[in-house]
Design a protein around this motif. Structure first.
Motif, short mmCIF file in Angstrom:
data_model
loop_
_atom_site.label_atom_id
_atom_site.label_comp_id
_atom_site.label_asym_id
_atom_site.label_seq_id
_atom_site.Cartn_x
_atom_site.Cartn_y
_atom_site.Cartn_z
N THR B 9 50.50 40.27 39.74
CA THR B 9 49.39 41.21 39.72
C THR B 9 48.09 40.44 39.76
O THR B 9 48.02 39.29 39.31
CB THR B 9 49.41 42.10 38.46
OG1 THR B 9 49.34 41.23 37.33
CG2 THR B 9 50.66 42.93 38.37
N HIS B 10 47.07 41.03 40.28
CA HIS B 10 45.75 40.42 40.33
C HIS B 10 44.75 41.36 39.68
O HIS B 10 44.85 42.56 39.85
CB HIS B 10 45.35 40.13 41.78
CG HIS B 10 46.30 39.20 42.47
ND1 HIS B 10 46.16 37.84 42.42
CD2 HIS B 10 47.43 39.46 43.18
CE1 HIS B 10 47.16 37.28 43.09
NE2 HIS B 10 47.95 38.25 43.56
N GLY B 11 43.84 40.78 38.97
CA GLY B 11 42.83 41.62 38.35
C GLY B 11 43.03 41.70 36.85
O GLY B 11 43.73 40.86 36.30
N PRO B 12 42.45 42.60 36.15
CA PRO B 12 41.66 43.68 36.75
C PRO B 12 40.30 43.22 37.29
O PRO B 12 39.69 42.33 36.73
CB PRO B 12 41.45 44.64 35.57
CG PRO B 12 41.55 43.78 34.36
CD PRO B 12 42.49 42.68 34.69
N PHE B 13 39.92 43.81 38.35
CA PHE B 13 38.58 43.58 38.92
C PHE B 13 37.75 44.80 38.60
O PHE B 13 38.24 45.92 38.63
CB PHE B 13 38.65 43.44 40.44
CG PHE B 13 39.63 42.39 40.88
CD1 PHE B 13 39.27 41.04 40.82
CD2 PHE B 13 40.89 42.74 41.36
CE1 PHE B 13 40.17 40.07 41.22
CE2 PHE B 13 41.79 41.78 41.76
CZ PHE B 13 41.44 40.42 41.69
N GLN B 14 36.48 44.52 38.31
CA GLN B 14 35.62 45.66 38.03
C GLN B 14 34.48 45.68 39.03
O GLN B 14 33.95 44.63 39.40
CB GLN B 14 35.06 45.52 36.62
CG GLN B 14 34.99 46.86 35.90
CD GLN B 14 34.46 46.71 34.49
OE1 GLN B 14 33.34 46.30 34.29
NE2 GLN B 14 35.30 47.03 33.52
N CYS B 15 34.16 46.83 39.49
CA CYS B 15 32.97 46.93 40.33
C CYS B 15 32.32 48.28 40.09
O CYS B 15 32.93 49.17 39.48
CB CYS B 15 33.35 46.76 41.79
SG CYS B 15 34.61 47.94 42.28
N ARG B 16 31.10 48.36 40.50
CA ARG B 16 30.46 49.67 40.29
C ARG B 16 29.98 50.21 41.63
O ARG B 16 29.62 49.43 42.53
CB ARG B 16 29.32 49.57 39.29
CG ARG B 16 28.21 48.64 39.68
CD ARG B 16 27.05 48.72 38.71
NE ARG B 16 25.90 48.02 39.33
CZ ARG B 16 24.70 48.00 38.79
NH1 ARG B 16 24.47 48.62 37.65
NH2 ARG B 16 23.72 47.38 39.40
N TYR B 17 29.98 51.49 41.72
CA TYR B 17 29.54 52.17 42.93
C TYR B 17 28.53 53.23 42.55
O TYR B 17 28.62 53.82 41.48
CB TYR B 17 30.72 52.85 43.62
CG TYR B 17 31.66 51.86 44.25
CD1 TYR B 17 31.34 51.29 45.50
CD2 TYR B 17 32.84 51.49 43.61
CE1 TYR B 17 32.21 50.37 46.08
CE2 TYR B 17 33.70 50.57 44.19
CZ TYR B 17 33.37 50.01 45.42
OH TYR B 17 34.21 49.11 45.99
N LEU B 27 34.54 51.16 38.39
CA LEU B 27 35.94 51.24 38.78
C LEU B 27 36.64 49.94 38.41
O LEU B 27 36.04 48.87 38.48
CB LEU B 27 36.06 51.46 40.29
CG LEU B 27 35.42 52.73 40.84
CD1 LEU B 27 35.61 52.80 42.35
CD2 LEU B 27 36.01 53.98 40.18
N GLU B 28 37.88 50.09 38.00
CA GLU B 28 38.65 48.91 37.66
C GLU B 28 39.89 48.92 38.55
O GLU B 28 40.56 49.95 38.67
CB GLU B 28 39.06 48.98 36.20
CG GLU B 28 39.62 47.67 35.69
CD GLU B 28 39.99 47.78 34.23
OE1 GLU B 28 39.15 47.39 33.38
OE2 GLU B 28 41.09 48.26 33.92
N ALA B 29 40.14 47.80 39.18
CA ALA B 29 41.26 47.75 40.12
C ALA B 29 42.25 46.66 39.73
O ALA B 29 41.86 45.58 39.29
CB ALA B 29 40.74 47.49 41.52
N ILE B 30 43.51 46.97 39.86
CA ILE B 30 44.56 45.97 39.66
C ILE B 30 45.41 45.98 40.94
O ILE B 30 45.82 47.04 41.41
CB ILE B 30 45.45 46.31 38.45
CG1 ILE B 30 44.59 46.28 37.17
CG2 ILE B 30 46.60 45.32 38.34
CD1 ILE B 30 45.37 46.71 35.95
N GLY B 31 45.58 44.80 41.48
CA GLY B 31 46.34 44.73 42.72
C GLY B 31 47.66 44.02 42.52
O GLY B 31 47.80 43.17 41.65
#
Lengths: 47, 272
Positions: B9-17, B27-31
């Motif tokens: 798994t990768h992340g979590p990555f956080q970004c904002r929109y 938003l938090e994404a896990i890939g």
């Protein structure tokens, strides 16, 4: 507060027992040598 | 079927929109790459809206920072107050010392003999000025204790003569109230590393308090004995006592027993 602080600065303790109408007893215990409470301080840090 | 490599798994990555309503959304994404898995051959991305959590964490952090700055502000205020009290009590002492000196000369007849009620008047002024001095000293000590500047000057002190000094300080007030003062020191008590001046103060406080709260014909005792590596001072009286529900209040800054108020016993209450 003054008495208690002075006693505690000396590494001592103060205990009060009292019965209303009967009287009050205050027991102050002071270590004879300053090194006693320093040694205790070290022991506390080490534990 | 081929062995699968462990999916990573990768992340979590956080970004904002920027949301349509112009607010920021976090938003938090896990890939997870399943490209090696012939059954999937793809990447799974899980995206969650964590705006609420982020906002909560931000407001918590802001709250913490606000609290920390308030604590710092209060500590500073407390320090300034203590410095002020220490300074004021010091300043009060100077003129009072001069008044006491003049009163002594007046009382000793250095300015001519006193007549009639003048003797009583001067004596009353002298007594009350001394009381004022004690209150000022208490104030100064409280300020010093609170700002942790009470520094002991310890020296090896012979306990027997030290206790004799206590007797000298406490006998007059005991006598004035017709309270019997009994002092017993075990001669084997020897020496202790104490700040004799401060320790005398502490014990005189206890003894004079005991005297104050003991009715005439009562009795105050001081016992001094060595116990192990310590010296034990026991001050007991057969006075009015302290109500049980007030005993844990005893060492608060300005404790005054309700009984003290009833009996109009004087004092700032800081001595304990």
């Amino acid at each position: 507060m003054i008495t208690k602080s002075i006693v505690e600065e000396h590494g001592g303790t103060i205990r009060v027992t009292s019965m209303e109408g009967r009287g009050t007893t205050v027991v102050v215990t002071i270590p004879l040598s300053a090194s006693v409470d320093v040694a205790e301080g070290v022991a506390v840090v080490a534990s | 079927m081929t062995a699968l490599s462990t999916p990573r798994t990768h992340g979590p990555f956080q970004c904002r929109y920027r949301h349509r309503d112009l607010s920021w959304r976090y938003l938090e994404a896990i890939g997870m790459s399943l490209l090696d898995d012939p059954a999937v051959e793809g990447i799974i991305v899980n995206v969650r809206d964590v705006t609420e959590r982020v906002q909560l964490a931000e407001s918590l952090k802001a709250g913490e920072e606000r609290l920390a700055s308030q604590v710092a502000e209060l500590q500073e205020l407390h320090r300034v107050k203590n410095d002020f009290v220490a300074m004021i009590s010091h300043e009060l002492r100077t003129p009072l010392t001069s008044i006491l000196g003049q009163l002594e000369l007046l009382g000793d007849g250095d300015y001519g003999d006193l007549v009639g009620d003048q003797v009583k008047a001067v004596a009353a002024m002298d007594r009350n000025s001394h009381r004022l001095l004690v209150l000022i000293e208490d104030l100064l000590t409280v300020a010093r204790i609170e700002s942790a500047r009470l520094q002991l000057r310890r020296t090896a002190t012979d306990i027997v003569p030290f206790v004799e000094g206590l007797r000298a300080s406490c006998a007059p007030p005991a006598e004035a109230r017709s309270v019997a003062l009994h002092i017993h020191v075990e001669p084997t008590v020897g020496r202790a590393d104490i700040d004799a001046l401060q320790m005398e103060r502490a014990l005189v406080n206890l003894l004079t308090n005991a005297v104050k709260f003991t009715p005439p014909e009562g009795r105050v005792e001081l016992g001094v004995r060595p116990v192990g590596d310590s010296v034990v001072f026991t001050v007991s009286d057969n006075g009015i006592g302290i109500p049980l529900d007030e005993q844990d209040q005893l060492f608060k800054r300005f404790f005054r027993s309700s009984l003290a108020t009833d009996l109009a016993v004087q004092g700032s209450g800081s001595a304990w």
